[in-house]
Design a protein around this motif. Structure first.
Motif, PDB file in Angstrom:
ATOM      1  N   PHE A 168      35.380  42.195  50.932  1.00  0.00           N
ATOM      2  CA  PHE A 168      34.485  41.043  51.046  1.00  0.00           C
ATOM      3  C   PHE A 168      33.922  40.639  49.683  1.00  0.00           C
ATOM      4  CE2 PHE A 168      30.862  38.558  52.490  1.00  0.00           C
ATOM      5  CZ  PHE A 168      31.463  37.800  53.489  1.00  0.00           C
ATOM      6  N   THR A 169      33.535  41.648  48.888  1.00  0.00           N
ATOM      7  CA  THR A 169      32.994  41.366  47.551  1.00  0.00           C
ATOM      8  C   THR A 169      34.054  40.696  46.685  1.00  0.00           C
ATOM      9  OG1 THR A 169      31.749  43.401  47.816  1.00  0.00           O
ATOM     10  CG2 THR A 169      31.758  42.447  45.613  1.00  0.00           C
ATOM     11  N   SER A 170      35.310  41.134  46.797  1.00  0.00           N
ATOM     12  CA  SER A 170      36.381  40.500  46.004  1.00  0.00           C
ATOM     13  C   SER A 170      36.540  39.037  46.413  1.00  0.00           C
ATOM     14  CB  SER A 170      37.724  41.205  46.225  1.00  0.00           C
ATOM     15  OG  SER A 170      37.646  42.535  45.815  1.00  0.00           O
ATOM     16  N   ILE A 171      36.434  38.756  47.717  1.00  0.00           N
ATOM     17  CA  ILE A 171      36.575  37.353  48.166  1.00  0.00           C
ATOM     18  C   ILE A 171      35.427  36.513  47.593  1.00  0.00           C
ATOM     19  CG2 ILE A 171      36.662  35.800  50.167  1.00  0.00           C
ATOM     20  CD1 ILE A 171      37.957  38.112  51.749  1.00  0.00           C
ATOM     21  N   GLU A 172      34.217  37.093  47.610  1.00  0.00           N
ATOM     22  CA  GLU A 172      33.066  36.361  47.034  1.00  0.00           C
ATOM     23  C   GLU A 172      33.321  36.043  45.573  1.00  0.00           C
ATOM     24  OE1 GLU A 172      29.088  37.611  49.459  1.00  0.00           O
ATOM     25  OE2 GLU A 172      29.915  39.117  48.087  1.00  0.00           O
ATOM     26  N   GLU A 173      33.841  37.020  44.849  1.00  0.00           N
ATOM     27  CA  GLU A 173      34.095  36.857  43.416  1.00  0.00           C
ATOM     28  C   GLU A 173      35.190  35.794  43.182  1.00  0.00           C
ATOM     29  OE1 GLU A 173      32.371  38.436  41.012  1.00  0.00           O
ATOM     30  OE2 GLU A 173      33.573  37.336  39.515  1.00  0.00           O
ATOM     31  N   LEU A 174      36.257  35.896  43.970  1.00  0.00           N
ATOM     32  CA  LEU A 174      37.407  34.996  43.778  1.00  0.00           C
ATOM     33  C   LEU A 174      37.097  33.551  44.155  1.00  0.00           C
ATOM     34  CD1 LEU A 174      40.189  37.370  45.184  1.00  0.00           C
ATOM     35  CD2 LEU A 174      40.182  36.409  42.876  1.00  0.00           C
ATOM     36  N   THR A 175      36.120  33.346  45.051  1.00  0.00           N
ATOM     37  CA  THR A 175      35.872  31.983  45.546  1.00  0.00           C
ATOM     38  C   THR A 175      34.737  31.273  44.814  1.00  0.00           C
ATOM     39  OG1 THR A 175      34.533  32.972  47.306  1.00  0.00           O
ATOM     40  CG2 THR A 175      36.769  32.347  47.879  1.00  0.00           C
ATOM     41  N   SER A 220      42.552  37.691  35.564  1.00  0.00           N
ATOM     42  CA  SER A 220      41.824  38.663  34.729  1.00  0.00           C
ATOM     43  C   SER A 220      40.942  39.553  35.592  1.00  0.00           C
ATOM     44  CB  SER A 220      40.916  37.971  33.716  1.00  0.00           C
ATOM     45  OG  SER A 220      41.664  37.102  32.951  1.00  0.00           O
ATOM     46  N   PHE A 221      40.281  38.949  36.578  1.00  0.00           N
ATOM     47  CA  PHE A 221      39.434  39.738  37.483  1.00  0.00           C
ATOM     48  C   PHE A 221      40.272  40.800  38.200  1.00  0.00           C
ATOM     49  CE2 PHE A 221      38.305  40.143  42.037  1.00  0.00           C
ATOM     50  CZ  PHE A 221      37.158  40.923  41.896  1.00  0.00           C
ATOM     51  N   GLN A 242      40.085  44.969  37.863  1.00  0.00           N
ATOM     52  CA  GLN A 242      39.863  45.835  39.025  1.00  0.00           C
ATOM     53  C   GLN A 242      40.953  46.902  39.119  1.00  0.00           C
ATOM     54  OE1 GLN A 242      37.102  45.425  41.327  1.00  0.00           O
ATOM     55  NE2 GLN A 242      36.566  44.209  39.562  1.00  0.00           N
ATOM     56  N   LEU A 243      42.214  46.448  39.001  1.00  0.00           N
ATOM     57  CA  LEU A 243      43.349  47.377  39.141  1.00  0.00           C
ATOM     58  C   LEU A 243      43.305  48.442  38.045  1.00  0.00           C
ATOM     59  CD1 LEU A 243      46.018  44.663  39.974  1.00  0.00           C
ATOM     60  CD2 LEU A 243      45.431  46.576  41.483  1.00  0.00           C
ATOM     61  N   GLU A 244      42.958  48.015  36.826  1.00  0.00           N
ATOM     62  CA  GLU A 244      42.866  48.984  35.729  1.00  0.00           C
ATOM     63  C   GLU A 244      41.747  49.987  36.000  1.00  0.00           C
ATOM     64  OE1 GLU A 244      44.938  46.371  32.166  1.00  0.00           O
ATOM     65  OE2 GLU A 244      42.740  46.504  32.225  1.00  0.00           O
ATOM     66  N   GLY A 245      40.675  49.485  36.600  1.00  0.00           N
ATOM     67  CA  GLY A 245      39.561  50.361  36.985  1.00  0.00           C
ATOM     68  C   GLY A 245      40.002  51.424  37.986  1.00  0.00           C
TER      69      GLY A 245
END
Ligand code: BES
Ligand code: ZN
Length: 442
Positions: free
Chosen positions: A50-57, A73-74, A78-81
């Protein structure tokens, strides 16, 4: 009384002993698979999705723009994290800008015409005689002189792309394509740019017929076609690839399981459901599966430029070596997997037939829900280039979709956490089914 009690006790003992000695009913999951699924379910966190959707939108992720790159980039961060190395696969594409104005005037014809352009119609200003060229096939130009003229053809037999190319090759300077009765004329595409293109306009059946009648009664007539403001820009988009290598080697460890989603959106649409939802689920699958031991390679893919013609997935598939194509045995595509207002989870393959992905997912679905999932057909997303390359692929989508997809109303408040979690479980469990060996004694 006493002896009856004794008989009962002996019978009870006997039956307990019998059931303890009889072999266990075979389970479909090996202990290792069972443990992997349990670990994975425990790790899944819908709040992350849900947080990723908030960030992406926060803004639309329009194909080939800075905002699409920002989303990339986002996702990379995340994936590198999570410990992945991310391969950013950039590619160029031709971005079409629609015309700012269209005009068609015909000598001696007084009715107003309302032509439409096609996506990829080129600009131009052409004055010339109008010439009828039947169905617009190559052979239709054999006996007519179209050189420098405006061809008029009926859209019945071949693609718009072919119609425009054929007219261009025959020397015509512009083309009018009239549609069969009742067909809308204003939402069609020539597919992609072609250097042989000439200015092309669509006309309704009634307008096309009226024009042909006018030509028959008035003899040769001249016309003027004007298309202004359309052009092609070069633009860049990118796919992201994160690999999870097999933790154990078996005979099938060379196989690749692919899980992907497109992360671009259309103009003015925040694209919460289409397709921040699929993107966020794939991202969470990458995190939750990271430390689950598996026997095959899992590739997490994030496609750019889906909304302008599945370009990212087409590009990725085109870069696969013959060997990697063969190694790719399953592709799960998640697109529109979170709308609270859409229908039930459905799985679509290009031609509606079952394959390795639908089989694994049907089994997982049945185990989780106790009833079967619907398998349908549809090719409107990134599984299509995979399937065309001979890789078993399927789209996961809640179907029918909400009516406001591709609009400014596709926002995060209409996302269902329950739907996100459900599809994440089904896809993750199916992927584990496919990566872990069956019928072993482990
Ligand atoms: N997510 C949609 C596909 C979709 C929408 C499938 C509704 C089923 C129901 C996707 O992003 C999309 O818009 N695809 C294009 C086609 C593509 C080839 C450009 C479409 O369906 O118009
Ligand atoms: Zn989509």
């Amino acid at each position: 009384m006493n002896s009856i009690r004794w008989i009962f006790v002996v019978l009870l003992l006997f039956s307990t002993l019998l059931s303890a000695c009889s072999p266990q009913a075979p389970t479909s999951e090996t202990p290792r698979l069972k443990q992997a699924v349990t670990e994975f379910f425990e790790e899944l966190d819908v709040e992350n999705m849900f947080t990723s959707i908030e960030e992406l939108t926060k803004e639309p992720r329009l194909t080939g723009t800075k905002s699409e790159k920002q989303a990339a980039s986002f996702l990379t961060e995340q994936l590198e994290g999570y410990g992945y190395t991310v391969d950013v696969q950039s590619f160029e594409f031709e971005k079409y800008r629609a015309p700012t104005s269209l005009r068609l005037t015909i000598e001696g014809f007084n009715e107003t015409l309302s032509p439409a352009a096609f996506q990829f119609s080129v600009s131009g200003h052409v004055t010339g005689e109008i010439v009828e060229a039947g169905l617009g096939l190559e052979s239709d130009y054999d006996d007519i002189d179209a050189d420098g003229k405006i061809a008029i053809v009926a859209a019945e037999r071949t693609s718009f792309h072919e119609l425009v190319r054929n007219a261009g090759h025959a020397g015509a300077a512009a083309i009018l394509i009239y549609f069969p009765q009742g067909y809308p004329i204003n939402r069609w595409s020539l597919g992609k740019h072609d250097d042989a293109f000439i200015p092309a306009l669509a006309l309704s059946y009634e307008e096309g017929k009226a024009l042909l009648d006018h030509m028959k009664t008035d003899g040769p007539v001249n016309g003027v076609v004007t298309i202004e403001g359309s052009h092609i820009d070069k633009a860049e988009s990118q796919n992201l690839i994160a690999l999870k290598q097999p933790d154990f080697k078996t005979n099938n460890s060379k196989e690749i399981i692919t899980i992907g989603a497109h992360y671009d959106s259309v103009k003015q649409a925040p694209g919460a459901n289409d397709n921040a939802s699929g993107t966020a689920v794939v991202l969470e699958l990458a995190r939750a599966l990271r430390d689950v031991p598996t026997h095959k390679e899992i590739r997490f893919l994030f496609f750019g430029a889906e909304e302008v013609g599945l370009l990212g997935s087409e590009y990725y598939v085109s870069t696969l070596s013959k060997k990697d194509r063969k190694r790719s045995v399953a592709m799960f595509n998640l697109d529109m997997v979170g709308s609270a207002d859409a229908g039930k989870l459905a799985i679509q393959t290009v031609d509606g037939t079952a394959n390795a992905v639908t089989k694994a997912a049907s089994k997982a679905y049945e185990e989780l829900h106790g009833h079967s999932v619907s398998i349908g057909s549809g090719g409107r997303s990134d599984h299509t280039p995979f399937q065309k390359a001979g890789i078993d692929a399927a789209l996961f989508i809640y179907y029918p979709p909400e009516e406001w997809y591709h609009s400014p109303d596709d926002t995060v408040d209409k996302i269902s956490k329950e739907k996100l979690l459900n599809v994440a479980k089904i896809v993750g469990k199916s992927a584990l089914e496919l990566t872990l060996p069956h019928n072993t004694d482990d």
